[in-house]
Structures are given as C-alpha cells and as structure tokens.
Motif scaffolding. Structure first.
Motif, PDB file in Angstrom:
ATOM      1  N   UNK A 279       0.851  -1.215   0.000  1.00  0.00           N
ATOM      2  CA  UNK A 279       0.000   0.000   0.000  1.00  0.00           C
ATOM      3  C   UNK A 279       0.877   1.254   0.000  1.00  0.00           C
ATOM      4  N   UNK A 280       1.828   1.275  -0.917  1.00  0.00           N
ATOM      5  CA  UNK A 280       2.760   2.398  -0.980  1.00  0.00           C
ATOM      6  C   UNK A 280       2.131   3.545  -1.753  1.00  0.00           C
ATOM      7  N   UNK A 281       2.382   4.741  -1.277  1.00  0.00           N
ATOM      8  CA  UNK A 281       1.962   5.938  -2.014  1.00  0.00           C
ATOM      9  C   UNK A 281       3.191   6.580  -2.643  1.00  0.00           C
ATOM     10  N   UNK A 282       3.126   6.835  -3.940  1.00  0.00           N
ATOM     11  CA  UNK A 282       4.191   7.546  -4.650  1.00  0.00           C
ATOM     12  C   UNK A 282       3.556   8.842  -5.140  1.00  0.00           C
ATOM     13  N   UNK A 283       3.988   9.947  -4.586  1.00  0.00           N
ATOM     14  CA  UNK A 283       3.264  11.196  -4.860  1.00  0.00           C
ATOM     15  C   UNK A 283       4.211  12.284  -5.339  1.00  0.00           C
TER      16      UNK A 283
END
Ligand SMILES: NC(=O)c1ccc[n+]([C@@H]2O[C@H](COP(=O)([O-])OP(=O)(O)OC[C@H]3O[C@@H](n4cnc5c(N)ncnc54)[C@H](OP(=O)(O)O)[C@@H]3O)[C@@H](O)[C@H]2O)c1
Ligand SMILES: NC(=O)c1ccc[n+]([C@@H]2O[C@H](COP(=O)([O-])OP(=O)(O)OC[C@H]3O[C@@H](n4cnc5c(N)ncnc54)[C@H](OP(=O)(O)O)[C@@H]3O)[C@@H](O)[C@H]2O)c1
Lengths: 346, 346
Positions: A279-283
């Motif tokens: 559940x990684x966020x790359x923003x």
C-alpha cells in the motif's frame, strides 16, 4: 542612467547533461530610469537561485514544460527567470519604492525589469542574511517542508530516507525530520558529503551511493526494519531500491528525479507488486502549490535557525558569469547545500 | 457421517503463467460430525471466488507473500484458502448452527473446516443470489468501491480510465464511476468485451488493447483532454501510457498489476518527470484495509442493483475440478466479469 546589463542565456536547447558551451553571457544596455507612466519595477539582482529544474526548461521538449507556470520552456537567446533577492532601483509600481529589498522571480542576470503581475514581494530579512531568502527561507525550504510534512505526514520514530541528502532540499528534509523525531539516513555522492551529513547535520546515518553496487541490499543494510518515508530527489535505481525496502503504508514524496533529467531513457521501474501489497503511495508535488503553508514554514524554520536546531548550508559563487558552471555542477554533485549566485553587493 | 472431500492444490510452486499441470485434485476422507468439545465449524462450500492474487501466493517467492495476511504463500500439496459462501453442516462454535449460510475464508474444495478465529460470518443474502456474496457484494465489489472512492476521490465530470475493465473489479469501477457522474473509458482484450462494455455496462467508450500498437497515443485518442483517474488493474505498459496522459493532480489507484504477475521481469516504468510536474499520485491499496466501509459499500451497491443502475456480471463454472482452468483463464482474459465456481447446490 544607463547600464550594461549582463545576463545568461542558452545558445540552443540542452538535451543531455549541460556543458559550458551551451551557455552564453550576453549584454545589453538598460536604462535605469523608467518612462513616465511606466508601471514596471527595475530590480538590481543580489542573489539568484540555481535549481536543477532549469535544465528541464532548456530541453527541446519535456512534458514538464506544459505542466507548471514556473516550468515553461526557455527560448534560446532569451533571458532566463529564476528566483532571487534584489533591490529596487526604480519603480513605477506604487507598491515598491527605490531601495526596497525584494524577492521574487528575477533573471539570471544583473538586473530584472519586473512587469505588473510579475512575482515580486517586499522582503523583511528578519535578521538573516539576504542569501537565505533565496534558498533555505524560500522555495528550497518550502519544498522540503511541504514535501515532508504534507506529502509524507511523518510520525515520530518513523524511518526516513533522503537522496541527494546534502543538496539544497535534501539537507533540510533530513534536518526537519530529525527535529521532528524521525530516524534519518541520507545518501550523497562523496565521502566528504557523508561525513558532513553525519557530523554537521546530525543525520543518524549516511552513505555514498557511488560506492554501492547493489542499492537494494545497501538500503536493507541501513534500514533493517524498512523505510517508512522516502524523500526522492533522484529517481532511477534509487527509487526502485527504496520501493523494495519500504514498509507497509510507506510514502514516497517524488520531489525530483535529477538522475533522469540528463538522460531521457533513464526511468525508475519500481515494483508495482510492492506498491500494491505494501500500500505504498508515490506522490509527485510542486512546492508552488503549497504557498498557503509559507507562513508556518517560515516561522518554524526561522525559530529552528535561531535556536541552532537547523544548520543553514549554502554554496555561494560570485558573479553572473558563474551561473552556467553552477548549474552544470549540480548535475555533477559539486555543490554542498543550496547553490546560490551572489550577483552584486547590496 | 464421513465424506470424501475433494480439493485443489498445487503440485509445486508456480512462477510463470499457470498451467493445468501445476494443479492436482486431491481427496481425503472427512468426518462431518465433530468430536465432542470441538470448537470448529464444518462448512459445505457452495461458491468460491477465483482471484488473480492466488498466483502470487503460489510463487516460490514474491514480496507480496510477506505484506498481507491474506497473501501468504501457499504450500504445495496443501489446501488453498479462498473467499466464498457456504452452509454450515456441523458446528462446535456457539455462533453458528447447522444450516446457517455463511461467508468467509473457505477452501478451494468441497468442504472447509473453520477453526476458531477463522474469518467466517453468518450471511443474510438480502434477496440476492448467493453467488453475489462471493463477488460483487464481497471483496471484488469492496475493492472497486474503496479504490475508486477512497483512493481516487472522484469529482463529477472527471475522466476515468479503467483497465481489465470487463473483469470482476474493473467492470464495477466503471459502473460506480458512471453512476457517480464521471466520464469512463475502459479497455479489455477482445472485440466482444469492448461491445459489452459500451452496450451492456454503459461505459462512454472502450477499446481492445490487443489491437493497439502505441498505447500512449491510443489513450491520447480516447482522452483528448487527459485522464484524471486511472484505476490500474494491469500495470506494465498500460500504466506508463496512462501516466503520460494524466492531467495535473491525476490519481492512479494501483489495484493490481496482473500483466506483471506472470512475468517477473515485466515492470512499469512510468515517467517520474510527469509524476512530479503533474503532481500525480500513484497509490497501492488492499481492499482488506477498508472493511470499515463495508456497510456503506453494501447498502449502496444493493440499492444500485435493485434499481438497475448497476448490472451484475458473473462468470460461473461448476465443480471443484474446474478451479484450475478458471484461474488459468484469468491470465488469458477468458473470463467475463466475476469468476466464481459453484461447488455445490445449497
Ligand atoms: N518539487 C519541487 O517543487 C521541487 C523544488 C525544488 C527542487 N526540486 C527537485 O529536488 C531535487 C533536488 O534539488 P535541489 O535544488 O535540492 O538540488 P541539489 O540537491 O542542491 O543539487 C543536486 C544534487 O543532486 C545530486 N545528483 C546530481 N546528479 C545525480 C544523479 N545522476 N544521481 C544521483 N544524484 C545526483 C548531486 O548530489 P550527490 O550526487 O552528491 O548526492 C547534486 O548535488 C531535484 O530533483 C529538483 O528538481 C523539486
Ligand atoms: N488491491 C486489492 O485489494 C485487490 C482485490 C481484488 C483484485 N485485485 C487486483 O485487481 C486486478 C483485477 O482483478 P479481478 O479479480 O477483477 O480479475 P479480473 O479482472 O476478473 O480477471 C483478470 C483480467 O485481467 C486481464 N488480463 C489478464 N492478463 C493480462 C495481461 N497480461 N495484460 C492485460 N490484462 C490482462 C484479462 O482481461 P482482458 O485481458 O480481456 O482485459 C482478465 O480477464 C488484478 O490485478 C487483481 O490482482 C486487487
């Protein structure tokens, strides 16, 4: 009074790593007295900021040129705008008086003629050197602050990794994260930089990425319990290695991908299986979207500077003619902290 | 009473695309009466769900196996758990009675022995077929709902792109987004699927990705004004093409990357320059983290089903022996909507 205004321009689009031969120092006469009725402001530039994104503006094409008002393409032969600090020498704009110290979008040159609507503000130096207001107390600082606190939302004790950690943005990310109570590891491109990170800036640990052959296992060594936050300044392999070492609910602020700016083919290919299951966020983000935080950022940072919790780190060259090499050197890792050009004495 | 319980297992780890020869139908005797004092529940399986993630569990290694309790590795030779609906045939657990219809983590087999602490709930079918409770009204539906509404936070009128759009999750994402007021385009792997998307499910447009040679320009054709939301079920090239067509502040929910499950080398390498400058968010998620939304999701979806705003789309095969080919066919695009196995009559 008329002066010769010297400024930097590119001779042609720059699509790889920038070189001296891509740039030209031009000069043209400039009247320092305004026509009656003019609403312009003439600014004598004192400090201008040197930033990696300028290279993306110099390319014959980059999608970045369409996505932000600050990132529009630079036309070869024309002057180049850049954030900086200056002093008003003439003003037809009632908001500014001769002698005012100002900051805003100036030029990579000795003078800037700011038209109405241009980004220009009176500056209160608050007791700090003017150069700080082109770097740590301006966009570099805001980038670190917004990227860390708004995008990554750290919790005390979380493990933070920063790349280009001795750069302008990176060093502040690390310092903000330390003050906040995180565990911080940075990477940079030389032994000397690693020593500075650990000894001067108080990073918990640091390594020289150029000495590493398998970044994935390097990061596993430095983060045996995984990475919660990766503040990405470089992209490419380092981002891939970080993704594979992220913890569940990890956050990656993609601030910039400097390793990809000079090489169109270079791409990060992070494991999306990791992204899903962890559940990684790359923003991605641009500091310019967070001007609403500027007040908070400024007061926090000034406090930390005054109490010595944060060390300023500047790398200042002198004279408009040093602008090209200053930019070139960013891509060679030859700056330590915020790269600024001192154009003139106040 | 003793029965022969038939169940599916893998003969060995499965590291590429799954094939018939990877699976084995085993059988072993099972007593349907519990020992005195037992706190187990014996369930006769009625419907079980077939999902792509099972392949990641079958690999000799995948980082996914460490990241979620549902995604743990499957040991060759052992029975395989999977979501489903069943009927209690014996219960030593006071919460369940013989004859209860239940849903939860069952087995790819004819019976499941659920130990205390296992995921099992009494099911109220609410007038819908029991199979719905293994798909559209269970995890497939929750995945679509949480991914679209929580991760992507759509606004009315936004442009939504969905891959594997006629699959279990994808078809619901598109239908939810249409009901919500978005413009929705989906892609799938055949002409027939494209026709179904447009004619039966009300997608604004759809295309067969197998007929396209340059996905980046394909997406530019379908989204001349850019994509605001990409619901990614496939990863790989399609994700790259979507990133380069995203609008500013675009959001990508990385639900799954099925094109990468069968090929370890395959990776999406989205342009991080686009990610930065367009402030794109790429966010992985697992539906299991959104059980707090289950009530909302269920009542919304039931309403839409009753009013005909959403069409259920199921693809049901019969008998435990059809499980391997059902899984294999997901990776060949041979399902239309939610793939479910009907194991037995109620
Ligand atoms: N999103 C925003 O609003 C925003 C605002 C400002 C800056 N940025 C981005 O943030 C990043 C850092 O900017 P900055 O102003 O703070 O510059 P900087 O870090 O002060 O200078 C660039 C540094 O990057 C490192 N570097 C250069 N080429 C590299 C390569 N190929 N691989 C790995 N590292 C390399 C070098 O240090 P070492 O090699 O020694 O580590 C160099 O010193 C850039 O990507 C920039 O575009 C984004
Ligand atoms: N994050 C979560 O919590 C969660 C929960 C459930 C599912 N998922 C993920 O969501 C995705 C869809 O799952 P689902 O259950 O709804 O399966 P599904 O879409 O019903 O079935 C898989 C479909 O994927 C397409 N496909 C197969 N191989 C492909 C390839 N190499 N390239 C492109 N498309 C391919 C096929 O359709 P076409 O080729 O005809 O388009 C196939 O019908 C999967 O990635 C799954 O792992 C995630």
């Amino acid at each position: 009074m008329e002066v010769i205004n010297r400024y930097i321009t590119i001779k042609h689009h720059v699509d790889g790593a920038p070189q001296d031969s891509d740039f030209e120092l031009k000069s043209s006469p400039l009247s320092l007295s305004l026509e009656p009725g003019s609403d312009e402001v003439i600014v004598k530039n004192l400090y201008v900021s040197i930033d990696p994104y300028q290279l993306n503006r110099m390319k014959s094409y980059s999608s970045s040129q369409e996505s932000s008002a600050y990132a529009v393409a630079i036309t070869p032969g024309e002057d180049i705008d850049a954030y900086g600090v200056g002093k008003v020498v003439a003003s037809g704009n009632p908001k500014f008086d001769k002698g005012d110290i100002v900051s805003g979008l100036l030029k990579w040159g000795e003078f800037t003629v700011v038209k109405p609507g241009g980004m220009l503000n009176k500056l209160d130096p608050m007791g700090f050197p003017l150069s700080y207001h082109a770097g740590i107390l301006a966009f570099s600082g805001l980038t670190a602050y917004a990227g860390l606190f708004e995008i990554c939302k750290p919790k005390k004790g979380e493990k933070v990794f920063v790349s280009a950690a001795l750069g302008s943005v990176g060093n502040l990310v690390g310092q903000f994260a330390k003050v906040f109570g995180c565990y911080v590891v940075g990477c940079a491109g030389s032994k000397e930089k690693v020593a500075l990170l650990k000894e001067k800036l108080g990073f918990d640990d640091a390594f020289n990425y150029r000495e590493e052959t398998d970044l994935k296992s390097t990061l596993r060594r430095y983060f045996p319990d995984g990475i919660d936050i990766y503040f990405d300044n470089v992209g490419g392999d380092m981002q891939e290695a970080a993704v594979s070492n992220m913890n569940i609910n990890g956050r990656i602020a993609v601030c910039g991908v400097i390793s990809e700016y000079t090489d169109r083919e270079k791409r990060a290919a992070p494991s999306m299986i990791d992204v899903v299951y962890k559940r990684i966020k790359i923003q991605g983000f641009l500091a310019g979207d967070y001007l609403n935080l500027f007040g908070d950022f400024l007061s926090t940072t000034c406090d930390h500077l005054r109490t010595g919790k944060i060390q300023p780190l500047e790398d200042i060259s002198e004279g408009v003619e040093s602008i090209p090499s200053a930019l070139i050197n960013l891509f060679r890792g030859q700056n330590i902290g915020k790269k600024i050009i001192k154009i003139a004495e106040q």
